[in-house]
Design a protein around this motif. Structure first.
Motif, PDB file in Angstrom:
ATOM      1  N   ASP A 105      -1.676  -4.415  -4.842  1.00 27.22           N
ATOM      2  CA  ASP A 105      -1.785  -3.042  -4.336  1.00 27.22           C
ATOM      3  C   ASP A 105      -0.403  -2.481  -3.997  1.00 27.22           C
ATOM      4  O   ASP A 105      -0.121  -1.304  -4.248  1.00 27.22           O
ATOM      5  CB  ASP A 105      -2.670  -3.011  -3.090  1.00 27.22           C
ATOM      6  CG  ASP A 105      -4.098  -3.447  -3.374  1.00 27.22           C
ATOM      7  OD1 ASP A 105      -4.582  -3.174  -4.489  1.00 27.22           O
ATOM      8  OD2 ASP A 105      -4.723  -4.070  -2.495  1.00 27.22           O
ATOM      9  N   ILE A 106       0.460  -3.323  -3.418  1.00 27.79           N
ATOM     10  CA  ILE A 106       1.814  -2.878  -3.076  1.00 27.79           C
ATOM     11  C   ILE A 106       2.594  -2.549  -4.347  1.00 27.79           C
ATOM     12  O   ILE A 106       3.301  -1.538  -4.418  1.00 27.79           O
ATOM     13  CB  ILE A 106       2.544  -3.958  -2.254  1.00 27.79           C
ATOM     14  CG1 ILE A 106       1.845  -4.162  -0.901  1.00 27.79           C
ATOM     15  CG2 ILE A 106       4.010  -3.576  -2.032  1.00 27.79           C
ATOM     16  CD1 ILE A 106       2.340  -5.377  -0.134  1.00 27.79           C
ATOM     17  N   TYR A 123      13.242  -7.434  12.270  1.00 26.13           N
ATOM     18  CA  TYR A 123      11.988  -7.698  11.577  1.00 26.13           C
ATOM     19  C   TYR A 123      10.822  -6.990  12.255  1.00 26.13           C
ATOM     20  O   TYR A 123      10.747  -6.915  13.478  1.00 26.13           O
ATOM     21  CB  TYR A 123      11.695  -9.204  11.559  1.00 26.13           C
ATOM     22  CG  TYR A 123      12.806 -10.059  11.012  1.00 26.13           C
ATOM     23  CD1 TYR A 123      12.950 -10.275   9.651  1.00 26.13           C
ATOM     24  CD2 TYR A 123      13.725 -10.663  11.876  1.00 26.13           C
ATOM     25  CE1 TYR A 123      13.978 -11.056   9.153  1.00 26.13           C
ATOM     26  CE2 TYR A 123      14.758 -11.451  11.384  1.00 26.13           C
ATOM     27  CZ  TYR A 123      14.882 -11.640  10.025  1.00 26.13           C
ATOM     28  OH  TYR A 123      15.900 -12.424   9.538  1.00 26.13           O
ATOM     29  N   THR A 124       9.905  -6.508  11.433  1.00 25.88           N
ATOM     30  CA  THR A 124       8.619  -6.024  11.906  1.00 25.88           C
ATOM     31  C   THR A 124       7.543  -6.709  11.080  1.00 25.88           C
ATOM     32  O   THR A 124       7.595  -6.678   9.848  1.00 25.88           O
ATOM     33  CB  THR A 124       8.492  -4.496  11.747  1.00 25.88           C
ATOM     34  OG1 THR A 124       9.586  -3.855  12.412  1.00 25.88           O
ATOM     35  CG2 THR A 124       7.186  -4.011  12.348  1.00 25.88           C
ATOM     36  N   ALA A 167       4.230   2.112   6.155  1.00 19.38           N
ATOM     37  CA  ALA A 167       5.306   1.637   7.031  1.00 19.38           C
ATOM     38  C   ALA A 167       6.273   0.713   6.304  1.00 19.38           C
ATOM     39  O   ALA A 167       7.499   0.813   6.480  1.00 19.38           O
ATOM     40  CB  ALA A 167       4.715   0.924   8.243  1.00 19.38           C
ATOM     41  N   ILE A 168       5.767  -0.170   5.471  1.00 22.03           N
ATOM     42  CA  ILE A 168       6.658  -1.133   4.824  1.00 22.03           C
ATOM     43  C   ILE A 168       7.597  -0.455   3.836  1.00 22.03           C
ATOM     44  O   ILE A 168       8.668  -0.977   3.522  1.00 22.03           O
ATOM     45  CB  ILE A 168       5.866  -2.263   4.121  1.00 22.03           C
ATOM     46  CG1 ILE A 168       4.974  -1.706   3.006  1.00 22.03           C
ATOM     47  CG2 ILE A 168       5.048  -3.045   5.142  1.00 22.03           C
ATOM     48  CD1 ILE A 168       4.219  -2.783   2.225  1.00 22.03           C
ATOM     49  N   GLY A 169       7.219   0.732   3.374  1.00 18.83           N
ATOM     50  CA  GLY A 169       8.073   1.436   2.426  1.00 18.83           C
ATOM     51  C   GLY A 169       9.366   1.937   3.025  1.00 18.83           C
ATOM     52  O   GLY A 169      10.314   2.224   2.287  1.00 18.83           O
ATOM     53  N   ASP A 183      16.588  -3.478   8.166  1.00 19.15           N
ATOM     54  CA  ASP A 183      15.204  -3.633   8.622  1.00 19.15           C
ATOM     55  C   ASP A 183      14.386  -4.349   7.556  1.00 19.15           C
ATOM     56  O   ASP A 183      14.337  -3.903   6.398  1.00 19.15           O
ATOM     57  CB  ASP A 183      14.586  -2.264   8.903  1.00 19.15           C
ATOM     58  CG  ASP A 183      15.293  -1.532  10.032  1.00 19.15           C
ATOM     59  OD1 ASP A 183      15.695  -2.201  11.002  1.00 19.15           O
ATOM     60  OD2 ASP A 183      15.443  -0.301   9.933  1.00 19.15           O
ATOM     61  N   ILE A 184      13.751  -5.429   7.958  1.00 16.82           N
ATOM     62  CA  ILE A 184      12.953  -6.233   7.040  1.00 16.82           C
ATOM     63  C   ILE A 184      11.493  -6.200   7.490  1.00 16.82           C
ATOM     64  O   ILE A 184      11.185  -6.483   8.649  1.00 16.82           O
ATOM     65  CB  ILE A 184      13.436  -7.703   7.009  1.00 16.82           C
ATOM     66  CG1 ILE A 184      14.948  -7.772   6.761  1.00 16.82           C
ATOM     67  CG2 ILE A 184      12.658  -8.486   5.957  1.00 16.82           C
ATOM     68  CD1 ILE A 184      15.417  -7.146   5.482  1.00 16.82           C
TER      69      ILE A 184
END
Length: 364
Positions: free
Chosen positions: A95-96, A41-42, A65-67, A7-8
């Protein structure tokens, strides 16, 4: 443990970000199809455009979510014309880094045949590692007392982060020496003759270096080292530095190998990785279809390497190498985008890389 699908999370961002992310996804999908794994991908919104409409550059929901993704691909975030009340630009990528403790930015700088350079050198292949969570960025959220007379920023170096940073640098030098035949040397760029924080940084560097007797080490003052990056770039293998020094020297390294259009990067911790081109959002050429996709495609190759290392997936590692070889072939023969002296569009270069990747797979 390897798996067949990954998942990317995509953060296309601003300016040319969506264009170069689309190009990288095209190549990642071609590599996945050729080597027998799949990527899903999302896509998420983040950046200056989002800030203009919502007042935040990345939402809390997106940050969480991206984590959970196996890796993150970011295009470019921020626009010079969009700034926060304190005058700084929108930078969700920072920030990330802070949220996920991405303490190091890996920034390869390789001179590909066919890419013009203004320096006299034939073989440049270095990895600049920039610390990304402290240094002169440590006080980014410190309270600011309004003043027209003076403003200060805080520079902080901690042992814990420095030990992780230097261990990563020596591990990367070891890996590069074993797999690419590079010299196996780590160079620290600092200002230890003036700044107490940097003297402390050098002390920790020497302690970690002593644990890697098979890897050479040295240190240079940042001013002299910056000059040598231009006058003698071939002397460098792995270069490591404080946050702001690393930010500047990584772009010098990119400049000597042809510019930011061929400069990939990966911001990493031990658990998370965000991969992005070193260039910005370039709003002056956004929508014209001639942005150079190479840096983002090479960042995609780094993403595959990251997945390979995390999941012991040899197919992803092989695919990453194939993507770099395909890029090298296209850069040597063309087509090229205007920043490299060519006239090709983003899509033409992307198609050429995909074709080179397909051809190399058939031959293999």
């Amino acid at each position: 443990m390897s798996k067949s699908s990954y998942d990317i999370a995509l953060l296309p961002g601003d300016g040319i970000g969506p264009e170069v992310v689309d190009a990288a996804v095209t190549i990642l999908d071609a590599a996945a199809a050729a080597y027998g794994f799949s990527l899903s991908y999302t896509s998420y919104d983040a950046g200056a455009t989002l800030y203009q409409s919502t007042g935040v550059s990345i939402s809390a929901a997106t940050m969480e979510a991206i984590g959970s993704a196996d890796a993150i691909l970011l295009g470019a975030a921020g626009l010079p014309s969009v700034r926060k009340p304190d005058g700084t630009e929108i930078a969700p990528q920072i920030d990330i880094r802070e949220h996920y403790g991405l303490f190091a930015s890996l920034r390869p700088a390789r001179l590909f045949p066919g890419v013009p350079t203004r320096v006299q050198a034939e073989h440049i292949d270095m990895l600049v590692i920039r610390e990304t969570t402290e240094g002169l960025f440590a006080g980014r959220h410190d309270p600011l007392e309004p003043s027209d007379d003076a403003v200060s920023d805080r520079l902080t170096i901690t042992r814990a982060t420095s030990e992780r940073l230097f261990t990563l640098a020596f591990e990367q030098a070891t890996l590069r020496k074993a797999t690419q035949g590079t010299p196996g040397r780590v160079t620290l760029l600092d200002k230890a003759n003036v700044l107490r924080s940097n003297a402390f940084l050098r002390k920790i560097f020497d302690e970690i270096a002593a644990k890697y007797p098979d890897i050479a080490s040295d240190h240079l003052y940042i001013d002299a080292g910056s000059m040598m990056l231009v006058t003698n770039p071939e002397r460098f293998d792995v270069v490591v530095s404080e946050n702001v020094f690393g930010d500047i020297t990584s772009e010098i390294a990119a400049g000597v190998v042809g510019g930011l259009g061929v400069a990939p990067s990966g911001d990493v911790s031990l658990e998370h990785g965000v991969f992005q081109p070193c260039h910005g959002s370039a709003p002056d050429i956004a929508g014209q279809g001639n942005a150079n996709p190479v840096a983002t495609i090479l960042s995609g190759a780094m993403l595959l390497d990251w997945i390979a290392d995390r999941h012991d997936d040899t197919t992803c590692r092989t695919a990453a190498a194939a993507v770099r070889d395909a890029v090298a072939s296209v850069l040597a023969q063309g087509p090229k985008t205007p920043d490299l002296g060519g006239t090709a569009s983003t899509s033409e270069v992307t198609h050429a890389v995909a074709e080179a990747l397909s051809t190399s797979r058939v031959r293999a």
